[in-house]
Design a protein around this motif. Sequence first.
Motif, PDB file in Angstrom:
ATOM      1  N   CYS A 118       1.051  -1.263  -0.026  1.00 57.03           N
ATOM      2  CA  CYS A 118      -0.083  -0.117   0.049  1.00 57.03           C
ATOM      3  C   CYS A 118       1.110   1.338   0.181  1.00 57.03           C
ATOM      4  O   CYS A 118       2.163   1.225  -0.071  1.00 57.03           O
ATOM      5  CB  CYS A 118      -0.875  -0.126   1.081  1.00 57.03           C
ATOM      6  SG  CYS A 118      -0.069  -0.046   2.707  1.00 57.03           S
ATOM      7  N   HIS A 130       1.345   3.104   2.091  1.00 61.89           N
ATOM      8  CA  HIS A 130       2.172   3.386   3.543  1.00 61.89           C
ATOM      9  C   HIS A 130       3.425   2.674   3.484  1.00 61.89           C
ATOM     10  O   HIS A 130       4.040   2.681   4.569  1.00 61.89           O
ATOM     11  CB  HIS A 130       1.262   3.054   4.662  1.00 61.89           C
ATOM     12  CG  HIS A 130      -0.084   3.606   4.606  1.00 61.89           C
ATOM     13  ND1 HIS A 130      -1.249   2.727   4.405  1.00 61.89           N
ATOM     14  CD2 HIS A 130      -0.580   4.906   4.739  1.00 61.89           C
ATOM     15  CE1 HIS A 130      -2.268   3.667   4.250  1.00 61.89           C
ATOM     16  NE2 HIS A 130      -1.989   4.819   4.285  1.00 61.89           N
ATOM     17  N   CYS A 181       3.348  -0.957   6.961  1.00 58.53           N
ATOM     18  CA  CYS A 181       2.199  -0.491   7.134  1.00 58.53           C
ATOM     19  C   CYS A 181       1.536  -0.961   8.266  1.00 58.53           C
ATOM     20  O   CYS A 181       1.442  -2.265   8.541  1.00 58.53           O
ATOM     21  CB  CYS A 181       1.031  -0.575   6.026  1.00 58.53           C
ATOM     22  SG  CYS A 181      -0.561  -0.029   6.220  1.00 58.53           S
ATOM     23  N   CYS A 223      -4.409  -3.661   4.368  1.00 56.60           N
ATOM     24  CA  CYS A 223      -4.557  -2.165   3.848  1.00 56.60           C
ATOM     25  C   CYS A 223      -4.322  -2.220   2.063  1.00 56.60           C
ATOM     26  O   CYS A 223      -3.486  -2.728   1.619  1.00 56.60           O
ATOM     27  CB  CYS A 223      -3.165  -1.336   4.374  1.00 56.60           C
ATOM     28  SG  CYS A 223      -3.516   0.323   3.965  1.00 56.60           S
TER      29      CYS A 223
HETATM   30 ZN   LIG Z   1      -1.436   0.953   4.506  1.00 59.36          ZN
END
Ligand SMILES: [Zn+2]
Length: 639
Positions: free
Chosen positions: A441, A443, A447, A453
Amino acid sequence: MPSSPLDNIIHELGGPDAVAELTGRKGRLVRDEEGRTVYKRRNVDLGCSMERINLAEKQAFMDGRKLVAIISEAASSGISLQADRRVPNTRKRLHITLELPWSADQCIQQCGRTHRSNQIHGPEYQLFMTACGGERRFASTVAKRLQQLGAITKGDRRAADASDLSMFDVDTKWGKKAYDELIELLSNPLFSSTRPPPPYVRRALGLKANDELHARWKEYLDDAEEAVASVGINTDDKGSVKGFLNRLLGMCVKMQNKVFDHFMAILEEKVRVAKQNGEFDDGVVDIRGESVKVAANFPREMKKDPISGVPLLHFKLDVDRGLSFKRAMEMLDEKAKSNETGKLYPREGFYVSKRPLIGREKEGANGVKALAFLIQRPMSAFAVPSTYIHTYGIHRPNTGLGATDSFESFTEGITPRFSKLTPEAAKDKWEALYRDGLRMCSHGPNCKHGSRCTVGKRVQQQHLICGAVIPFWAVIKEHLEYQKKGGRDGSLQMVKVMRIVRVRCVGADGREQRLVGVEISDKGVAKLDAALNNQPAPQDVKPDVKPDLHQLGRGGASSSSSHGGGASSSDVKPDVRGLRVGAHVKVHGLATDAGKKLNGKSGKIERWDAAMQPSGRWIVRINGQQGTNALQAKNLGAL
Ligand SMILES: [Zn+2]
């Protein structure tokens, strides 16, 4: 005497030798060798009779001896100029409409001159109009008709970046709401001026938010009220949008444009809010993605329509939104070529964010930063170029085309957010983000939501139901049309979420296929599965029309319940009070005049109709009566 515009156009395009004229004129003014303007009968050069002159001109165009044809309304009936495969001139036609006709039908007919069967390629149309507010009325109706004819649909690839005809369309329910609000404002300028205009209205009217705002706003409202009254727009009795636009033509051009811009600003805001709330009907929407694949083991049969035997299919699609660097460069090159300057506009191109992505601050020396490239969107057809604020499509390596935004809000915001980057400097970083998007993701690898996610992941799953959608429509609509959504104020509202989409995708067999269906969330899939397996039979779209269809429907119910594995009649709408298909019941408690006559009567339950409001009804055949009655459970007692 000034020469006629038609003669001027013919002259500019190369004279009668190059231009086929299909009009009702007998003669025209042409320039002779010495540049003098002389009158000439049109049939002289063609060597034919006056009656046959338009046919001769048409032939010259279709043979390719003349590459321009000018056709007038008077001569247009029965003449076809399409790129017919049987004639020498098969060039693609560019059809320019100099004056929009009064009715959309007429316009469609005109357009039909160059768009007929047996053509090699369809024509390109260019509809000309002035920038006067009132003339947009015609564009609006024309656009509507063209859309009905399927000339273009929202999100059509070809239309995506060209001028989208839907922006001409103001005669809609949102247009009516905007119009009502406008008239409300103008009907009482004194009161309206006590409330400052919202930013979108300020922008449309060119009002600055300074000390003079109140005075200017009041001045505009007064002028507009007067102008509106002077052309007979009644502020007490709100009429139609069409009538309003018609009357608008009577105002002076400056005021006409101001009032129209004001109207458009309100309309655009209404549409924006409606879209946000999921109330805006987009028509058929395309699922966009760089590549769309049908997931393994799909489509899956959800249920079969017992009448036709056609299955209701569930497709899971893997939609890859990511843009490779190569693809990004292709898109930018294409844009550069289509720009008037032949190169990218100064603000188009690659950008890098000043701050690293959230969650990826600690990678490398400075963290991983977001990248994007901007492509300027076409200007709205209604825009006044000098005050127009351009918007840009923002493309990212992992998620493709995202929001459309003004340059200022993209780059600046509260703190400077993005700065420009050359393609060379962007290349490696872009490709890294493109690769990352497949695995993680936005992030990054750490993450805190882990692999669940999906923010910024390239591939997203979308679900579609296709096939026998119509026979199951009632169930689909009941379970999927609305969804609870939390409002900003913490309230829960029911929001319309169902969309019809179409998509071009690659099936499991590697072949391309086109699907049209209802978009559905993964939660929706589960809900629909449950509903389909708890329902007796799918209900016909129009119940109570043909008794023999009901008969068939019931047959389907029993076969599908046996398919469910040992299910008895209890999988028909369970009810503690013994209400089920086939049960004998007595009616009570009906309060309407028609209903009262049924109280105390007995009958037999034929089926359950889940689509009827509220929350479904039992269809009961009352003993000794024609037809059936749809009754709520509370009015029925099992015998
Ligand atoms: Zn994430």
